[in-house]
Design a protein around this motif. Structure first.
Motif, mmCIF file in Angstrom:
data_model
loop_
_atom_site.group_PDB
_atom_site.id
_atom_site.type_symbol
_atom_site.label_atom_id
_atom_site.label_comp_id
_atom_site.label_asym_id
_atom_site.label_seq_id
_atom_site.Cartn_x
_atom_site.Cartn_y
_atom_site.Cartn_z
ATOM 1 N N ASP A 1 0.816 -1.206 0.000
ATOM 2 C CA ASP A 1 0.000 0.000 0.000
ATOM 3 C C ASP A 1 0.853 1.260 0.000
ATOM 4 O O ASP A 1 0.386 2.320 -0.413
ATOM 5 C CB ASP A 1 -0.908 0.011 1.237
ATOM 6 C CG ASP A 1 -1.801 -1.204 1.300
ATOM 7 O OD1 ASP A 1 -2.757 -1.271 0.510
ATOM 8 O OD2 ASP A 1 -1.545 -2.096 2.127
ATOM 9 N N LEU A 2 2.090 1.156 0.466
ATOM 10 C CA LEU A 2 2.976 2.320 0.562
ATOM 11 C C LEU A 2 4.426 1.840 0.571
ATOM 12 O O LEU A 2 4.729 0.772 1.111
ATOM 13 C CB LEU A 2 2.658 3.115 1.835
ATOM 14 C CG LEU A 2 3.458 4.381 2.122
ATOM 15 C CD1 LEU A 2 2.552 5.456 2.769
ATOM 16 C CD2 LEU A 2 4.627 4.101 3.060
ATOM 17 N N SER B 1 1.204 2.786 -8.116
ATOM 18 C CA SER B 1 0.506 4.064 -8.052
ATOM 19 C C SER B 1 0.308 4.574 -6.634
ATOM 20 O O SER B 1 -0.186 5.678 -6.432
ATOM 21 C CB SER B 1 -0.857 3.941 -8.750
ATOM 22 O OG SER B 1 -1.665 2.968 -8.097
ATOM 23 N N GLY B 2 0.690 3.768 -5.643
ATOM 24 C CA GLY B 2 0.495 4.165 -4.254
ATOM 25 C C GLY B 2 1.530 5.176 -3.780
ATOM 26 O O GLY B 2 2.443 5.563 -4.517
ATOM 27 N N PRO B 3 1.418 5.608 -2.518
ATOM 28 C CA PRO B 3 2.361 6.590 -1.980
ATOM 29 C C PRO B 3 3.779 6.023 -1.864
ATOM 30 O O PRO B 3 3.971 4.882 -1.456
ATOM 31 C CB PRO B 3 1.793 6.901 -0.582
ATOM 32 C CG PRO B 3 0.384 6.422 -0.609
ATOM 33 C CD PRO B 3 0.359 5.265 -1.552
ATOM 34 N N SER C 1 6.063 10.725 -3.342
ATOM 35 C CA SER C 1 4.901 11.461 -2.856
ATOM 36 C C SER C 1 5.284 12.445 -1.759
ATOM 37 O O SER C 1 4.605 13.444 -1.550
ATOM 38 C CB SER C 1 3.850 10.478 -2.308
ATOM 39 O OG SER C 1 3.574 9.464 -3.232
ATOM 40 N N HIS D 1 -0.842 9.899 4.110
ATOM 41 C CA HIS D 1 -0.759 9.509 2.698
ATOM 42 C C HIS D 1 -1.687 8.336 2.394
ATOM 43 O O HIS D 1 -2.275 8.274 1.311
ATOM 44 C CB HIS D 1 0.682 9.170 2.335
ATOM 45 C CG HIS D 1 1.535 10.372 2.090
ATOM 46 N ND1 HIS D 1 1.487 11.101 0.927
ATOM 47 C CD2 HIS D 1 2.441 11.002 2.890
ATOM 48 C CE1 HIS D 1 2.332 12.113 0.997
ATOM 49 N NE2 HIS D 1 2.926 12.081 2.176
ATOM 50 N N GLN E 1 -4.675 8.298 -0.327
ATOM 51 C CA GLN E 1 -4.737 7.256 -1.356
ATOM 52 C C GLN E 1 -6.093 6.562 -1.335
ATOM 53 O O GLN E 1 -6.659 6.264 -2.390
ATOM 54 C CB GLN E 1 -3.623 6.228 -1.126
ATOM 55 C CG GLN E 1 -3.619 5.069 -2.109
ATOM 56 C CD GLN E 1 -3.243 5.499 -3.515
ATOM 57 O OE1 GLN E 1 -2.765 6.613 -3.726
ATOM 58 N NE2 GLN E 1 -3.450 4.624 -4.475
ATOM 59 N N ARG F 1 -8.713 8.428 -3.093
ATOM 60 C CA ARG F 1 -8.573 8.411 -4.552
ATOM 61 C C ARG F 1 -8.968 7.074 -5.163
ATOM 62 O O ARG F 1 -9.158 6.969 -6.371
ATOM 63 C CB ARG F 1 -7.122 8.723 -4.947
ATOM 64 C CG ARG F 1 -6.711 10.159 -4.687
ATOM 65 C CD ARG F 1 -5.391 10.460 -5.361
ATOM 66 N NE ARG F 1 -4.295 9.718 -4.770
ATOM 67 C CZ ARG F 1 -3.498 10.192 -3.822
ATOM 68 N NH1 ARG F 1 -3.704 11.409 -3.342
ATOM 69 N NH2 ARG F 1 -2.519 9.463 -3.337
ATOM 70 N N THR F 2 -9.028 6.058 -4.335
ATOM 71 C CA THR F 2 -9.300 4.710 -4.838
ATOM 72 C C THR F 2 -10.779 4.512 -5.137
ATOM 73 O O THR F 2 -11.639 4.994 -4.419
ATOM 74 C CB THR F 2 -8.851 3.659 -3.804
ATOM 75 O OG1 THR F 2 -7.462 3.846 -3.532
ATOM 76 C CG2 THR F 2 -9.079 2.244 -4.324
#
Length: 230
Positions: A49-50, A74-76, A98, A117, A121, A124-125
């Motif tokens: 996830d990050l 595309s994650g942080p 990021s 963050h 995220q 935005r998902t």
């Protein structure tokens, strides 16, 4: 509750251990790597996830790693380093990071930045639910329920079942499932997908007509027991 997975790239073993222990004490899963030489083999898009990355690393430096990761993640991505010049910060941010955090940083502040963050995220998902014949998948929570029963899937199992649900009654090849579910190119030999499908079948068994069928010579499909694979 969904599980949050952090990829930590840090060559300072002691610092990495302290960071990992602190973050895991606050409910995050942390996978530590000392360098970025084998990151291409990691299924970044489906497993993390990050990303938290140092700059001064053996082999490729953090700037190069961030640019490579950003091509398929595309994650942080947070850079954490003692290099604090404006030039370095701009290079990191322009390269795909990021955020750029300068050491030393308190564990509490690091955790707060990570959580901020992750919240951004998540907003935005796309959290739209996936529903197929009594099966409900919630991407926001990585939760799957069938006929009202929680299937208790691992993140990797959830990802695979979501692929089937989004292609309901369509035959999916092993290569397609591996590439989109594992996150790297299929070598033609690995049977990781087969094992996960076996576990998914067991979790679906006895709860309703949905099943994952093998279509010999073609692949697999999610369908109902009463229907014939074609």
């Amino acid at each position: 509750m969904t599980c949050t997975n952090i990829l930590l790239i840090e060559d300072d073993i002691q610092l990495a251990r302290w960071t990992q222990e602190y973050l895991e004490a606050h409910g995050l899963n942390v996978e530590h790597h000392r360098h970025g030489n084998r990151l291409e083999q990691l299924p970044l898009a489906t497993h993390f996830d990050l990303v938290l990355c140092d700059v001064m690393l053996p082999g490729r430096n953090g700037f190069e790693i961030v640019e490579a990761i950003r091509q398929r993640f595309s994650g942080p991505i947070l850079m954490l380093t003692a290099r604090n010049t404006e030039e370095d910060q701009l290079r990191g941010l322009h390269g795909g990071a990021s955020d750029y955090l300068v050491k030393p940083i308190s564990p509490a502040l690091l955790l707060a930045r990570i959580q901020a963050h992750l919240r951004q995220q998540q907003r935005r998902t796309d959290h739209s639910m996936i529903q197929v014949d009594g099966l409900t998948l919630d991407p926001a929570e990585n939760r799957a329920c069938y006929q009202g029963v929680d299937l208790n899937l691992t993140p990797s199992e959830f990802c695979l079942l979501a692929l089937f649900a989004n292609h309901y009654r369509q035959v999916l090849t092993r290569e397609f499932l591996f590439t989109h579910g594992i996150g790297r190119a299929y070598d033609g030999l690995t049977r990781t997908v087969d094992g996960r499908i076996t576990r998914l079948r067991r979790k679906l068994e006895g709860k309703g007509p949905l099943t994952i069928k093998t279509v010999w010579g073609k692949g697999y499909l999610l369908t109902c027991n009463a229907e014939e694979a074609s």
